[in-house]
Write a protein that holds these residues in place. Structure first.
Motif, mmCIF file in Angstrom:
data_model
loop_
_atom_site.group_PDB
_atom_site.id
_atom_site.type_symbol
_atom_site.label_atom_id
_atom_site.label_comp_id
_atom_site.label_asym_id
_atom_site.label_seq_id
_atom_site.Cartn_x
_atom_site.Cartn_y
_atom_site.Cartn_z
ATOM 1 N N GLY A 102 0.820 -1.208 0.000
ATOM 2 C CA GLY A 102 0.000 0.000 0.000
ATOM 3 C C GLY A 102 0.854 1.259 0.000
ATOM 4 N N ILE A 106 0.832 4.300 -2.986
ATOM 5 C CA ILE A 106 0.552 5.733 -2.860
ATOM 6 C C ILE A 106 1.827 6.564 -2.956
ATOM 7 C CG2 ILE A 106 -1.526 5.340 -1.495
ATOM 8 C CD1 ILE A 106 0.054 6.029 1.010
ATOM 9 N N GLU A 108 4.753 6.247 -1.312
ATOM 10 C CA GLU A 108 5.597 6.384 -0.118
ATOM 11 C C GLU A 108 6.645 5.257 -0.115
ATOM 12 O OE1 GLU A 108 5.537 8.834 1.825
ATOM 13 O OE2 GLU A 108 3.646 9.803 1.309
ATOM 14 N N SER A 288 -6.423 8.433 -1.143
ATOM 15 C CA SER A 288 -5.027 8.137 -0.800
ATOM 16 C C SER A 288 -4.709 8.505 0.653
ATOM 17 C CB SER A 288 -4.072 8.875 -1.740
ATOM 18 O OG SER A 288 -4.258 10.281 -1.644
ATOM 19 N N ASP A 289 -5.352 9.600 1.154
ATOM 20 C CA ASP A 289 -5.109 9.993 2.542
ATOM 21 C C ASP A 289 -5.623 8.940 3.515
ATOM 22 O OD1 ASP A 289 -3.956 12.283 1.657
ATOM 23 O OD2 ASP A 289 -5.680 13.581 2.056
ATOM 24 N N LEU A 291 -6.346 5.819 2.794
ATOM 25 C CA LEU A 291 -5.611 4.558 2.597
ATOM 26 C C LEU A 291 -4.306 4.595 3.395
ATOM 27 C CD1 LEU A 291 -5.163 1.820 1.227
ATOM 28 C CD2 LEU A 291 -4.141 3.045 -0.722
ATOM 29 N N TYR A 292 -3.657 5.763 3.389
ATOM 30 C CA TYR A 292 -2.411 5.906 4.145
ATOM 31 C C TYR A 292 -2.663 5.698 5.642
ATOM 32 C CZ TYR A 292 2.028 7.965 5.689
ATOM 33 O OH TYR A 292 3.251 8.165 6.262
#
Length: 645
Positions: A102, A106, A108, A288-289, A291-292
């Motif tokens: 994950g 995204i 990272e 995405s926020d 999910l992070y």
């Protein structure tokens, strides 16, 4: 948690399959993948944050971090896939894989690599801790007999006992333990069988009689014919027990493992809901926020730190105990020994040394030194353990001539010393030669050697099994530490038992007991409300009591193999002080385990809340999982570094 292949059926190996083959690799091979990933990650972070370069972008940057990820990520991915194929989805390998995938999804990349890298490093530290504890435990067996001198090709050769076949002839030198059960081929042997019979007096074995493994040959060289192969001996069973030392899990650990099986799927479902539910209730929802945040939730919630830290706490205790000569045969006994309030003990080999020592010297019509000169001159011609004890425990000022020495079977010695006829032995020997001696001597508790010179009673020497140096001090310390009832049960004469108990300030003592009598006594104690009974013994005759007590403790230095196999705890050094040390280690281990549980839950709860509201990054998540696991490992290792004296 998954069912994993294990070398040692230990708790920490259940939580760390990545480390199971580390014992066969060099240190460089073990740490090289993590070192490579660390260097790649460090270089990537330096370029990202401090160097403004055009080439470290796009697919090159992605490839760089993928390359950094694979050495530490590939083993975890494979273990995750293998467990999924077995139908076991919710493992720490699955959680770490999803979290790092994950993070890559995204963008990272550094954080994805860091999560897996620190997870792998934590597993390596765990593997090292497991290996050290395993080595400490197995080292206890290295002092046991592992050499047998067997007759082959007209010569004695030294082999491991498992290479000896039934019917082969073996040789045992003075001071050596008999490695296998057999039949004596020599005319006779003087054996220390205290570990087997519970009696301190050495045993004389004649040709054709059975000799047992674990007996110590006291003098000369003897030969025996093996009647059992090594794998059928109790020594082999001890090795098997040690290899599975941690199979008996403590209640705390069993609870944590059951909890993790429910906890892990709950975490996955919660992380999924953390992504989906805000879509319906939050304005300006950015997938995405959330999910992070969910990935942070997954990393933080990984049960690895919790599941690893608890067994490693117990492993730290097992290792600390083994370093100090105490073998706990399971984590459960580290817990149980802290609860005992009643200690029942055997006498011979437990509080006594199991060897004779001179107690009193009484003479009749002779100076003490002259008496000893005559006595020692004749006793030097004997190899009997009692004769050796007299020679070693006394001294002579003159060298007398000795002639016509003969052994009177079962009674003593006769001979001519400096022209005078001497009789040295028991009362029966003097009675046989019609020598009068005081009747009061018959009432002496200890073993007595009488002396007659030229047909006249000259005096006696009394010998007794000597108390261990630290026995009294250890018993007093146990009383102060909360062991409120101490009882001595012995198969030896009641008069001797009472004398030893009085010397040790033990109020309750019973002698002349058969094994079933000891068993009944302990069972009666266990029936009393609130009693947690530990029994300490060393002989075959103690095995039934060791088995029925709440905690069975065997003296393992010279203890019988049957007692060692039956016991829950083995004290390799035969020191009573180790019992109190074992209790202290058990209590400290329990404290460390609960400290680790509190640390894991506390830190995870804080970071979970911070992650859910967007206040934590993947770096905090890494600390909450891998960092906490690392701290728990250090806390467990601390047990092995402490001074327990």
């Amino acid at each position: 948690m998954p069912n994993k292949k294990i070398v040692l059926e230990a708790e920490a190996h259940d939580a760390c399959e990545m480390c199971e083959s580390s014992s066969t690799k060099s240190k460089f091979n073990i740490y090289a993948p993590a070192l490579f990933s660390f260097l790649m990650l460090a270089i990537g972070l330096i370029i990202d944050n401090f160097l403004n370069t055009s080439f470290f972008r796009g697919w090159f940057r992605i490839g760089w971090y993928v390359l950094a990820y694979m050495p530490v990520g590939y083993p975890v991915l494979m273990l995750g896939i293998k467990n999924i194929l077995k139908g076991n989805f919710f493992t720490e390998f699955f959680l770490m894989s999803i979290a790092t995938f994950g993070a890559f999804a995204i963008g990272e990349y550094p954080e994805g690599v860091a999560v897996m890298l620190f997870y792998a490093v934590g597993e390596l530290f765990q593997g090292s801790a497991v290996k050290n504890a395993k080595s400490n435990i197995k080292a206890l067996l290295d002092v046991r007999p592992n050499i047998a001198s067997v007759w082959r090709d007209n010569n004695y050769i030294q082999v491991h006992p498992d290479k000896v076949n039934v019917g082969e002839k073996i040789q045992i030198k003075s001071g050596e333990k008999i490695p296998l059960d057999g039949i004596l081929l020599s005319d006779k042997a003087e054996l220390n069988t205290a570990a087997l019979t519970g009696e301190s007096k050495p045993q004389t074995i004649r040709k054709g009689e059975t000799v047992l493994s674990g007996s110590i040959n006291l003098n000369g060289v003897i030969e025996a014919e093996a009647t059992k192969i090594f794998k059928e001996s109790t020594v082999a069973r001890i090795i098997e027990l040690v290899q599975n030392a941690s199979s008996r899990k403590a209640k705390t650990e069993l609870f944590i493992r059951k909890f993790a099986k429910v906890y892990t799927p709950f975490v996955v479902i919660s992380a999924t809901l953390l992504v989906l539910i805000p879509y319906f209730i939050v304005e300006n929802y950015v997938f995405s926020d959330w999910l992070y945040r969910a990935l942070i939730f997954l990393v933080v919630s990984c049960p690895c730190a919790l599941v690893i830290s608890v067994p490693l706490g117990y492993f730290g205790g097992l290792g600390a105990a083994s370093k100090n000569g105490i073998l706990f045969k399971g984590a459960s006994y580290l817990d149980e020994i802290t609860k005992i309030n009643t200690l029942v003990m055997d006498k011979t080999g437990t509080v006594t040394k199991g060897v004779f020592a001179v107690q009193e010297i009484e003479t009749n019509g002779l100076e003490k030194q002259e008496f000893l000169n005559y006595l020692i001159a004749l006793e030097k011609k004997s190899t009997h353990p009692i004769a050796r004890a007299i020679v070693e425990g006394t001294s002579t000022t003159q060298s007398f001539s000795v002639e016509k020495v003969r052994e009177v079977s079962g009674k003593g010695l006769a001979g001519t010393v400096n022209g005078k006829k001497l009789l040295v032995g028991n009362a029966e020997l003097l009675e046989q030669h019609k020598v009068d001696f005081p009747d009061i001597i018959r009432n002496i508790v200890d073993t007595v050697v009488l002396v007659a010179i030229d047909g006249k009673y000259a005096g006696y020497v009394s010998l007794a099994d000597e108390l261990k140096e630290s026995a009294k001090k250890s018993i007093l310390e146990l009383k102060k530490y909360g062991i409120n009832k101490i009882v001595m049960l012995s198969g030896d004469k009641d008069s001797i038992t009472q004398k030893v108990a009085k010397d040790l300030e033990i109020i309750e003592a019973k002698g002349a007991l058969l094994p079933e009598d000891k068993l009944n006594e302990v069972e009666e104690l266990k029936k009393q409300l609130g009693r947690k009974v530990a029994f300490v013994g060393d002989g075959i005759n103690d095995a039934p009591v060791l088995a029925v007590s709440d905690v069975g403790i065997a003296m393992g230095g010279l203890g019988s193999d049957v007692a060692i196999v039956t016991a829950d705890v083995v004290i390799q050094t035969d020191q009573l002080s180790k019992i109190l040390m074992g209790i202290k280690i058990g209590k400290s281990t329990r404290n460390v385990v609960w400290q680790n549980i509190a640390l894991a839950f506390g830190v995870k709860a804080v970071v979970l809340i911070m992650g859910a509201v967007g206040m934590a990054t993947m770096w905090e998540a890494v600390f909450a999982d891998v960092g906490v696991a690392f701290l728990a490992i250090l806390n467990a290792i601390r047990l092995q570094k402490m001074n327990w004296d």
